[in-house]
Design an enzyme around this catalytic site. Structure first.
Site, PDB file in Angstrom:
ATOM      1  N   THR A 181      24.005  83.044 -41.303  1.00 30.29           N
ATOM      2  CA  THR A 181      24.911  83.966 -41.996  1.00 30.29           C
ATOM      3  C   THR A 181      25.348  85.063 -41.038  1.00 30.29           C
ATOM      4  OG1 THR A 181      24.024  83.523 -44.186  1.00 30.29           O
ATOM      5  CG2 THR A 181      25.040  85.675 -43.858  1.00 30.29           C
ATOM      6  N   TYR A 220      16.789  80.935 -52.926  1.00 31.54           N
ATOM      7  CA  TYR A 220      18.073  80.931 -53.619  1.00 31.54           C
ATOM      8  C   TYR A 220      17.987  80.033 -54.869  1.00 31.54           C
ATOM      9  CZ  TYR A 220      19.551  83.436 -49.486  1.00 31.54           C
ATOM     10  OH  TYR A 220      19.641  84.369 -48.484  1.00 31.54           O
ATOM     11  N   ASN A 246      12.775  85.932 -49.844  1.00 31.00           N
ATOM     12  CA  ASN A 246      13.475  86.452 -51.023  1.00 31.00           C
ATOM     13  C   ASN A 246      12.587  86.493 -52.267  1.00 31.00           C
ATOM     14  OD1 ASN A 246      16.108  87.206 -50.106  1.00 31.00           O
ATOM     15  ND2 ASN A 246      16.563  85.030 -49.817  1.00 31.00           N
ATOM     16  N   ASN A 301      14.697  78.975 -49.270  1.00 33.96           N
ATOM     17  CA  ASN A 301      14.736  80.419 -48.993  1.00 33.96           C
ATOM     18  C   ASN A 301      14.953  81.305 -50.214  1.00 33.96           C
ATOM     19  OD1 ASN A 301      14.355  79.571 -46.405  1.00 33.96           O
ATOM     20  ND2 ASN A 301      16.418  80.058 -45.689  1.00 33.96           N
ATOM     21  N   HIS A 340      21.780  73.605 -50.027  1.00 32.25           N
ATOM     22  CA  HIS A 340      20.798  74.656 -49.732  1.00 32.25           C
ATOM     23  C   HIS A 340      19.815  74.747 -50.896  1.00 32.25           C
ATOM     24  CE1 HIS A 340      18.913  78.048 -48.055  1.00 32.25           C
ATOM     25  NE2 HIS A 340      19.957  78.794 -47.749  1.00 32.25           N
TER      26      HIS A 340
END
Length: 365
Positions: free
Chosen positions: A26, A181, A236, A179, A176
């Site tokens: 990112t 999400y 996260n 992580n 994805h």
């Protein structure tokens, strides 16, 4: 003799010139209003086309999937057309590129959401972390739990993004699922408190991921679809009561799709590779029947050894690709590795993005 890391490899139908993959990074440089990439993205990815496969920065599948300012999307024709310029440039340079399909779930802020709405998640539980907004780093907003009737719409968003990725000329897509999400939030017990068919036992918690994989592989065929997972990462604010059990189930279930690859974060994302007792990447890797892509802290020696020993078919490397657009050549010839400027990692213009030079032996001598 050429070391295996630098020999061609196949990720399903994707033929890579070497086994080094540019991991998703990112960089927060897309147009914040349209979600479109621009001229500097064309140059940035073209410069790094020496990688066997480039995986793009995480790219949201819908306006609701956005969690940080200036991240790109792949859900409108305009976004697809903008990405098309990138894929054309990478292909002209002899590279291969897949787009990472992203929905952040609860890792978002109301200011980033359509009409200032609450972010969505499996359950109404705040991650307790920060995200990047127009005001800088702010605490994530309280999410709301996705309604059961919304799940088909969510899967349709993944289908649409997969179709847009085809329009954009990508060689494939990576879902994805890592992580902390959205898909990871559904998988793990620390963020999924649902009592319906998408919560509780692992078969229910994995249901959304498997439905998404089914939808995306119907667009592309399994041999052009990869998946990223992070079984043991606390990224996260995520956690699971028994991640080994959870991900043994998930990895075995993935074999039905004949995926191009499974991309695994080994340990804590961007951190320690150490695992707790009873946790085993090796066991998960053994359960997966397709090409395995290893990620997390791999330097040159680790990468060489992992491919030579058969631990992985591909090695995904992130941050070193920022300051070393020619990282494959540097690894191949054991040349010095440049350090990136962390102050320019996120946001800004071309500085720290497209202005890192390739290694010049004449200048170094």
């Amino acid at each position: 003799m050429t070391q295996p890391l630098f020999t061609p490899g196949k990720a399903g139908a994707i033929e890579a010139r070497n086994r080094m993959v540019m991991a998703p990074l990112t960089r927060n440089r897309a147009d914040n209003d349209t979600g479109e990439v621009g001229d500097m993205h064309v140059d940035y990815y073209r410069q790094r086309a020496g990688a066997g496969i480039i995986i793009t920065e995480a790219t949201q599948i819908s306006p609701e999937g956005k969690g940080y300012i200036q991240t790109p999307g792949i859900h409108t024709p305009g976004q697809a057309a903008a990405w098309r310029r990138v894929t054309d440039a990478v292909h002209e340079a002899g590279g291969k590129i897949v787009v990472q399909l992203w929905h952040v779930g609860r890792i978002s802020h109301t200011s980033l959401q359509p009409n200032g709405q609450q972010p969505v998640a499996p359950s109404a539980s705040n991650a307790g972390v920060k995200t990047f907004t127009a005001n800088g780093f702010e605490n994530t907003s309280d999410p709301r739990a996705l309604e059961l009737v919304e799940i088909p719409r969510l899967i349709a968003d993944y289908t649409n993004a997969a179709k847009m990725a085809k329009e954009a000329g990508f060689d494939g897509v990576e879902v994805h699922g890592a992580n902390g999400y959205l898909l990871d939030q559904f998988l793990k017990t620390g963020s999924n408190y649902r009592t319906d068919g998408y919560g509780g036992p692992v078969e229910n918690r994995a249901k959304l991921l498997l439905e998404v994989m089914d939808a995306v592989t119907k667009v592309w065929g399994g041999d052009r679809v990869g998946l990223r997972l992070s079984p043991f990462s606390p990224a996260n604010g995520i956690s699971d009561d028994n991640p080994q059990e959870t991900f043994e189930y998930v990895v075995e279930a993935l074999n039905r799709f004949n995926l191009a690859y499974l991309h695994m974060v080994e340990g804590a994302t961007g951190g320690a590779r150490d695992l707790e007792e009873g946790q085993s990447i090796v066991k998960l890797r053994e359960l997966f029947k397709g090409p395995y892509m290893a990620n997390n802290g791999y330097d040159r020696q680790m990468a060489l050894k992992a491919v030579e020993d058969g631990h992985a078919e591909f090695i995904a490397i992130g941050r070193p690709f920022i300051a070393n657009p020619d990282l494959v050549e540097r690894y191949k010839h054991d040349l010095p590795i440049a350090e990136g400027d962390r102050d320019t990692y996120y946001g800004g213009g071309r500085e720290g993005f497209t202005d890192y030079p390739e290694y010049r032996r004449d200048a170094a001598e």
